[in-house]
Scaffold this motif. Structure first.
Motif, PDB file in Angstrom:
ATOM      1  N   HIS A  53      35.774  -0.448  15.919  1.00 54.85           N
ATOM      2  CA  HIS A  53      35.293   0.233  14.719  1.00 54.85           C
ATOM      3  C   HIS A  53      35.716  -0.489  13.445  1.00 54.85           C
ATOM      4  CE1 HIS A  53      34.975   4.280  17.001  1.00 54.85           C
ATOM      5  NE2 HIS A  53      33.855   3.601  17.080  1.00 54.85           N
ATOM      6  N   PHE A  54      36.910  -1.052  13.466  1.00 54.45           N
ATOM      7  CA  PHE A  54      37.467  -1.673  12.256  1.00 54.45           C
ATOM      8  C   PHE A  54      38.297  -2.868  12.684  1.00 54.45           C
ATOM      9  CE2 PHE A  54      40.314  -1.682   8.468  1.00 54.45           C
ATOM     10  CZ  PHE A  54      39.340  -1.752   7.501  1.00 54.45           C
TER      11      PHE A  54
ATOM     12  N   GLY B 172      45.853  -3.571   3.897  1.00 53.62           N
ATOM     13  CA  GLY B 172      45.891  -2.731   2.708  1.00 53.62           C
ATOM     14  C   GLY B 172      46.247  -1.275   2.930  1.00 53.62           C
ATOM     15  N   LYS B 173      46.506  -0.849   4.158  1.00 54.14           N
ATOM     16  CA  LYS B 173      46.795   0.565   4.398  1.00 54.14           C
ATOM     17  C   LYS B 173      47.528   0.741   5.722  1.00 54.14           C
ATOM     18  CE  LYS B 173      44.764   5.061   4.006  1.00 54.14           C
ATOM     19  NZ  LYS B 173      45.247   5.661   2.801  1.00 54.14           N
TER      20      LYS B 173
ATOM     21  N   VAL C 167      40.666   5.929  10.871  1.00 49.24           N
ATOM     22  CA  VAL C 167      40.148   4.578  10.657  1.00 49.24           C
ATOM     23  C   VAL C 167      38.696   4.630  10.201  1.00 49.24           C
ATOM     24  CG1 VAL C 167      39.459   2.465  11.872  1.00 49.24           C
ATOM     25  CG2 VAL C 167      41.757   3.365  12.169  1.00 49.24           C
ATOM     26  N   LEU C 168      37.895   5.483  10.832  1.00 48.44           N
ATOM     27  CA  LEU C 168      36.492   5.604  10.422  1.00 48.44           C
ATOM     28  C   LEU C 168      36.376   6.101   8.981  1.00 48.44           C
ATOM     29  CD1 LEU C 168      34.853   7.049  13.657  1.00 48.44           C
ATOM     30  CD2 LEU C 168      34.616   4.743  12.721  1.00 48.44           C
ATOM     31  N   LYS C 169      37.221   7.044   8.615  1.00 54.14           N
ATOM     32  CA  LYS C 169      37.218   7.564   7.243  1.00 54.14           C
ATOM     33  C   LYS C 169      37.626   6.463   6.258  1.00 54.14           C
ATOM     34  CE  LYS C 169      38.899  11.516   4.618  1.00 54.14           C
ATOM     35  NZ  LYS C 169      39.714  12.724   4.666  1.00 54.14           N
ATOM     36  N   HIS C 170      38.664   5.700   6.615  1.00 56.09           N
ATOM     37  CA  HIS C 170      39.127   4.601   5.761  1.00 56.09           C
ATOM     38  C   HIS C 170      38.039   3.531   5.632  1.00 56.09           C
ATOM     39  CE1 HIS C 170      41.664   1.565   3.960  1.00 56.09           C
ATOM     40  NE2 HIS C 170      41.380   0.748   4.956  1.00 56.09           N
TER      41      HIS C 170
ATOM     42  N   LYS D 252      35.374   4.629   3.233  1.00 51.54           N
ATOM     43  CA  LYS D 252      35.816   4.536   1.843  1.00 51.54           C
ATOM     44  C   LYS D 252      35.780   3.095   1.353  1.00 51.54           C
ATOM     45  CE  LYS D 252      38.935   8.474   1.541  1.00 51.54           C
ATOM     46  NZ  LYS D 252      40.341   8.883   1.350  1.00 51.54           N
ATOM     47  N   VAL D 253      36.256   2.176   2.186  1.00 51.45           N
ATOM     48  CA  VAL D 253      36.298   0.767   1.798  1.00 51.45           C
ATOM     49  C   VAL D 253      34.882   0.224   1.617  1.00 51.45           C
ATOM     50  CG1 VAL D 253      36.894  -1.551   2.622  1.00 51.45           C
ATOM     51  CG2 VAL D 253      38.534   0.299   2.833  1.00 51.45           C
TER      52      VAL D 253
END
Length: 108
Positions: A30-31, A63-64, A90-93, A96-97
């Motif tokens: 996912h990320f 960054g997080k 992670v999906l929410k982050h 946002k990014v």
């Protein structure tokens, strides 16, 4: 992805290690900016025996930092619950990014 496993009153078996790696690959799909993962597995002397297995996972992203923990009677289930919580974070982050970097300029 750098994976670090810690345990307290738990012996980490190869099956547990591979199960956790397989679950964490879902997050990496996912990320892809996952730098490192730290997992703490422990057995606590809880009054409720259904919640004595404890899994904590810290995810260091570019960054997080994200953190999730879960309690359950089964260690595998506790790990799965913590990974699922992290996956949602992670999906929410990621959303946002991506929204931040791809915002269209306002026309005045």
């Amino acid at each position: 992805m750098n994976l670090k496993l810690n345990s307290h009153h738990v012996e980490i078996t190869p099956a547990m290690h591979s199960h956790l790696e397989n679950k964490l690959t879902k997050i990496v799909h996912h990320f892809d900016q996952v730098i490192s993962v730290t997992v703490n597995l422990s057995i606590n002397n809880e009054k409720e025996k259904d919640l004595h297995n404890h899994a904590e996972i810290s995810l260091h992203l570019k960054g997080k930092d994200l953190f999730a923990e879960a309690h359950h009677g089964d260690m595998y289930h506790a790990m799965d619950l913590a990974v699922d919580k992290l996956d949602r974070q992670v999906l929410k982050h990621k959303e946002k990014v991506q929204n931040h970097h791809h915002a269209s300029p306002k026309n005045h």
